[in-house]
Design a protein around this motif. Structure first.
Motif, PDB file in Angstrom:
ATOM      1  N   LEU A  42     -14.337   8.917  -3.840  1.00 55.88           N
ATOM      2  CA  LEU A  42     -13.962   8.816  -2.431  1.00 55.88           C
ATOM      3  C   LEU A  42     -14.270  10.108  -1.679  1.00 55.88           C
ATOM      4  CD1 LEU A  42     -12.642   7.070  -0.228  1.00 55.88           C
ATOM      5  CD2 LEU A  42     -10.420   7.934  -0.995  1.00 55.88           C
ATOM      6  N   LEU A  43     -15.129   9.995  -0.662  1.00 53.11           N
ATOM      7  CA  LEU A  43     -15.469  11.134   0.191  1.00 53.11           C
ATOM      8  C   LEU A  43     -14.817  10.917   1.546  1.00 53.11           C
ATOM      9  CD1 LEU A  43     -17.152  13.761   0.528  1.00 53.11           C
ATOM     10  CD2 LEU A  43     -19.021  12.314   1.386  1.00 53.11           C
ATOM     11  N   ILE A  44     -14.023  11.907   1.994  1.00 53.29           N
ATOM     12  CA  ILE A  44     -13.245  11.779   3.223  1.00 53.29           C
ATOM     13  C   ILE A  44     -13.571  12.922   4.175  1.00 53.29           C
ATOM     14  CG2 ILE A  44     -10.915  11.751   4.217  1.00 53.29           C
ATOM     15  CD1 ILE A  44      -9.916  10.712   1.503  1.00 53.29           C
ATOM     16  N   GLU A  45     -13.788  12.563   5.441  1.00 55.18           N
ATOM     17  CA  GLU A  45     -13.883  13.553   6.512  1.00 55.18           C
ATOM     18  C   GLU A  45     -12.462  13.819   7.003  1.00 55.18           C
ATOM     19  OE1 GLU A  45     -16.860  13.530  10.048  1.00 55.18           O
ATOM     20  OE2 GLU A  45     -14.995  12.658  10.806  1.00 55.18           O
ATOM     21  N   VAL A  46     -11.950  15.007   6.731  1.00 57.17           N
ATOM     22  CA  VAL A  46     -10.566  15.337   7.046  1.00 57.17           C
ATOM     23  C   VAL A  46     -10.436  15.700   8.524  1.00 57.17           C
ATOM     24  CG1 VAL A  46      -8.614  16.841   6.525  1.00 57.17           C
ATOM     25  CG2 VAL A  46     -10.189  16.160   4.699  1.00 57.17           C
ATOM     26  N   ILE A  75      -2.293  20.378   0.014  1.00 59.93           N
ATOM     27  CA  ILE A  75      -1.827  19.210  -0.752  1.00 59.93           C
ATOM     28  C   ILE A  75      -1.712  17.961   0.116  1.00 59.93           C
ATOM     29  CG2 ILE A  75      -0.637  20.640  -2.447  1.00 59.93           C
ATOM     30  CD1 ILE A  75       2.010  19.943  -1.084  1.00 59.93           C
ATOM     31  N   ASP A  76      -1.999  18.094   1.428  1.00 58.74           N
ATOM     32  CA  ASP A  76      -1.974  16.956   2.348  1.00 58.74           C
ATOM     33  C   ASP A  76      -3.317  16.822   3.051  1.00 58.74           C
ATOM     34  OD1 ASP A  76       0.730  16.697   1.771  1.00 58.74           O
ATOM     35  OD2 ASP A  76       1.396  17.689   3.607  1.00 58.74           O
ATOM     36  N   ALA A  77      -3.710  15.590   3.343  1.00 56.56           N
ATOM     37  CA  ALA A  77      -4.925  15.359   4.126  1.00 56.56           C
ATOM     38  C   ALA A  77      -4.854  13.996   4.796  1.00 56.56           C
ATOM     39  CB  ALA A  77      -6.173  15.440   3.250  1.00 56.56           C
ATOM     40  N   ALA A  78      -5.392  13.927   6.007  1.00 59.59           N
ATOM     41  CA  ALA A  78      -5.518  12.652   6.724  1.00 59.59           C
ATOM     42  C   ALA A  78      -6.881  12.640   7.392  1.00 59.59           C
ATOM     43  CB  ALA A  78      -4.410  12.504   7.763  1.00 59.59           C
ATOM     44  N   GLY A  79      -7.620  11.562   7.169  1.00 57.88           N
ATOM     45  CA  GLY A  79      -8.954  11.538   7.740  1.00 57.88           C
ATOM     46  C   GLY A  79      -9.608  10.176   7.665  1.00 57.88           C
ATOM     47  N   VAL A  80     -10.922  10.171   7.715  1.00 62.30           N
ATOM     48  CA  VAL A  80     -11.714   8.944   7.793  1.00 62.30           C
ATOM     49  C   VAL A  80     -12.660   8.880   6.599  1.00 62.30           C
ATOM     50  CG1 VAL A  80     -13.429   7.689   9.154  1.00 62.30           C
ATOM     51  CG2 VAL A  80     -11.565   8.901  10.306  1.00 62.30           C
ATOM     52  N   VAL A  81     -12.729   7.711   5.972  1.00 60.12           N
ATOM     53  CA  VAL A  81     -13.590   7.520   4.810  1.00 60.12           C
ATOM     54  C   VAL A  81     -15.054   7.614   5.213  1.00 60.12           C
ATOM     55  CG1 VAL A  81     -14.331   5.858   3.051  1.00 60.12           C
ATOM     56  CG2 VAL A  81     -11.888   6.113   3.598  1.00 60.12           C
ATOM     57  N   PHE A  89     -12.037   1.364  -0.409  1.00 56.28           N
ATOM     58  CA  PHE A  89     -11.955   1.597   1.043  1.00 56.28           C
ATOM     59  C   PHE A  89     -13.318   1.400   1.686  1.00 56.28           C
ATOM     60  CE2 PHE A  89      -8.669   4.267  -0.935  1.00 56.28           C
ATOM     61  CZ  PHE A  89      -7.545   3.849  -0.248  1.00 56.28           C
ATOM     62  N   LYS A  90     -13.285   1.108   2.987  1.00 58.24           N
ATOM     63  CA  LYS A  90     -14.511   0.938   3.756  1.00 58.24           C
ATOM     64  C   LYS A  90     -14.809   2.200   4.555  1.00 58.24           C
ATOM     65  CE  LYS A  90     -13.842  -4.054   4.364  1.00 58.24           C
ATOM     66  NZ  LYS A  90     -13.663  -5.155   5.353  1.00 58.24           N
ATOM     67  N   ALA A  91     -16.077   2.452   4.785  1.00 56.49           N
ATOM     68  CA  ALA A  91     -16.469   3.584   5.620  1.00 56.49           C
ATOM     69  C   ALA A  91     -15.832   3.438   6.995  1.00 56.49           C
ATOM     70  CB  ALA A  91     -17.985   3.650   5.740  1.00 56.49           C
ATOM     71  N   GLY A  92     -15.263   4.515   7.502  1.00 58.24           N
ATOM     72  CA  GLY A  92     -14.607   4.494   8.800  1.00 58.24           C
ATOM     73  C   GLY A  92     -13.119   4.205   8.748  1.00 58.24           C
ATOM     74  N   GLN A  93     -12.603   3.814   7.575  1.00 61.01           N
ATOM     75  CA  GLN A  93     -11.179   3.506   7.441  1.00 61.01           C
ATOM     76  C   GLN A  93     -10.348   4.783   7.434  1.00 61.01           C
ATOM     77  OE1 GLN A  93     -10.359   0.953   4.095  1.00 61.01           O
ATOM     78  NE2 GLN A  93      -8.163   0.811   4.541  1.00 61.01           N
ATOM     79  N   GLU A  94      -9.217   4.756   8.139  1.00 58.52           N
ATOM     80  CA  GLU A  94      -8.333   5.910   8.183  1.00 58.52           C
ATOM     81  C   GLU A  94      -7.418   5.907   6.958  1.00 58.52           C
ATOM     82  OE1 GLU A  94      -6.251   5.917  11.914  1.00 58.52           O
ATOM     83  OE2 GLU A  94      -7.961   6.771  12.979  1.00 58.52           O
ATOM     84  N   VAL A  95      -7.342   7.055   6.276  1.00 58.75           N
ATOM     85  CA  VAL A  95      -6.547   7.155   5.047  1.00 58.75           C
ATOM     86  C   VAL A  95      -5.723   8.442   5.054  1.00 58.75           C
ATOM     87  CG1 VAL A  95      -8.116   5.784   3.622  1.00 58.75           C
ATOM     88  CG2 VAL A  95      -8.477   8.254   3.844  1.00 58.75           C
ATOM     89  N   VAL A  96      -4.695   8.454   4.207  1.00 56.96           N
ATOM     90  CA  VAL A  96      -3.865   9.648   4.020  1.00 56.96           C
ATOM     91  C   VAL A  96      -3.781   9.945   2.523  1.00 56.96           C
ATOM     92  CG1 VAL A  96      -2.515   9.363   6.118  1.00 56.96           C
ATOM     93  CG2 VAL A  96      -1.760   8.231   4.028  1.00 56.96           C
ATOM     94  N   VAL A  97      -3.637  11.225   2.210  1.00 50.91           N
ATOM     95  CA  VAL A  97      -3.562  11.656   0.816  1.00 50.91           C
ATOM     96  C   VAL A  97      -2.437  12.665   0.684  1.00 50.91           C
ATOM     97  CG1 VAL A  97      -4.844  12.512  -1.174  1.00 50.91           C
ATOM     98  CG2 VAL A  97      -6.088  11.478   0.735  1.00 50.91           C
ATOM     99  N   PHE A  98      -1.556  12.445  -0.291  1.00 53.11           N
ATOM    100  CA  PHE A  98      -0.450  13.362  -0.574  1.00 53.11           C
ATOM    101  C   PHE A  98      -0.363  13.563  -2.081  1.00 53.11           C
ATOM    102  CE2 PHE A  98       0.751  10.709   3.040  1.00 53.11           C
ATOM    103  CZ  PHE A  98       0.972  11.663   4.018  1.00 53.11           C
TER     104      PHE A  98
END
Length: 339
Positions: A42-46, A75-81, A89-98
């Motif tokens: 999973l590659l995310i643009e934060v 340790i936290d991130a929120a961004g777009v796939v 997940f689909k490209a452009g989907q908003e996700v959060v990571v903790f």
């Protein structure tokens, strides 16, 4: 092959902690390439991250948190796939990571790009923006887990006040606000008396200096002063909270700034049936993390979330991480990673 090479050469900014030859640790904002990231699905643009005490420990070279440097905390991130090889997940989907290993030994959210296993991420709830998700962050998630665990032990507003230690910190401040919203009376404990009015604005009905918890001294048990408690400090503070909790009450534990060890009698446990409840916001199963996050987005969602956090840029993170080490922080800090 050329397209893959071009993709790997795409640059982004990140906070990088480097260990020097004399054992010191330097913080700087650097330009990195995608090829510098670990190989994960999973590659995310934060877009947003937040600051936590664990980030500050990693940034200061604490090898119990981060073993290898150079390293990017967060340790936290929120961004777009950007892409997901697993198909979760689909490209452009908003996700959060903790939590999990993000920001510990895996480059973390204080970066414009991250690469992680797909099972570390959750879809961002529709009722929260990416920024709002980071106003909560791990601190808010820990607060919500603490309150939910007290509820599972039978806690309700009519029982009496809930004591909250480390009240000006990220976990403490969000705990106060959520407890107030759910109808609880809150006694806030802090070492920063100048923040008393701020804590009352968050929802505390009473503010006391944290050292008053320890007025009980070496007594094995004391007067029953609160129905339940949320402790973010540890050490003697945790022990003495337990000694002064009402019969049948519980105390959650999620921090150790005041010490990782404590010594006390078993009297509160066997004469009052007081419970000590551990809180883990890092390695809990993804399904449990999703469930509590849904509560954060519904009945635990706070109005006017912006007032609970200060906005900072990626370039400001070295200064603010030092504030954590110097105990000069108040509330939550949201990092606009893309500036």
């Amino acid at each position: 092959m050329s397209n893959q090479t071009d993709a790997n050469n795409k640059t982004f900014k990140a906070l990088v902690i480097e260990e020097t030859s004399d054992g010191k640790f330097n913080k700087s904002i650097q330009t990195r390439n995608l090829s510098d990231l670990p190989e994960n699905d999973l590659l995310i643009e934060v877009h947003y991250s937040s600051l936590n005490f664990k980030d500050a420990m990693s940034a200061s070279g604490n090898k119990r948190i981060t073993k290898n440097y150079p390293h990017t905390p967060g340790i936290d991130a929120a961004g777009v796939v950007v892409s997901d090889k697993s198909g979760t997940f689909k490209a452009g989907q908003e996700v959060v990571v903790f939590g999990y290993d993000l920001g510990m030994d895996t480059d973390g959210g204080l970066s414009q790009m991250i690469s992680i296993p797909a099972d570390w991420a959750l879809p961002c709830p529709e009722t929260l923006t990416l920024k709002e998700a980071m106003i909560y962050g791990t601190g808010g998630l820990t607060a919500a887990l603490s309150i939910q665990k007290l509820e599972k032990m039978g806690a309700k507003p009519s029982d009496g006040p809930v004591a909250v230690t480390g009240a000006t910190g990220g976990v403490g401040s969000i705990s106060i606000a959520i407890l107030k919203q759910l109808g609880y009376e809150v006694i806030a404990f802090s070492a920063k008396p100048e923040q008393s009015e701020h804590l009352k604005e968050l929802g505390a009905s009473e503010v006391r200096h944290r050292d008053t918890i320890n007025d009980i001294g070496n007594k094995p048990i004391g007067r029953e002063l609160w129905a339940n408690a949320i402790d973010t400090i540890g050490g003697d503070y945790l022990a003495n909270l337990l000694k002064q909790t009402e019969a049948g009450g519980a105390v959650t534990s999620c921090g150790l700034a005041g010490g990782a060890e404590f010594s006390m009698s078993v009297m509160p446990f066997i004469t009052r049936a007081v419970s000590l409840l551990g809180i883990d916001s890092v390695y809990i199963p993804l399904a449990d993390k999703k469930a509590i996050w849904e509560r954060v987005a519904t009945d635990m969602k706070l109005p006017n979330l912006e007032k609970y956090a200060e906005d900072i840029t990626l370039e400001q993170t070295p200064e603010y991480l030092d504030r954590f080490i110097d105990s000069k922080t108040v509330g939550r800090y949201v990092v606009n990673v893309r500036g």
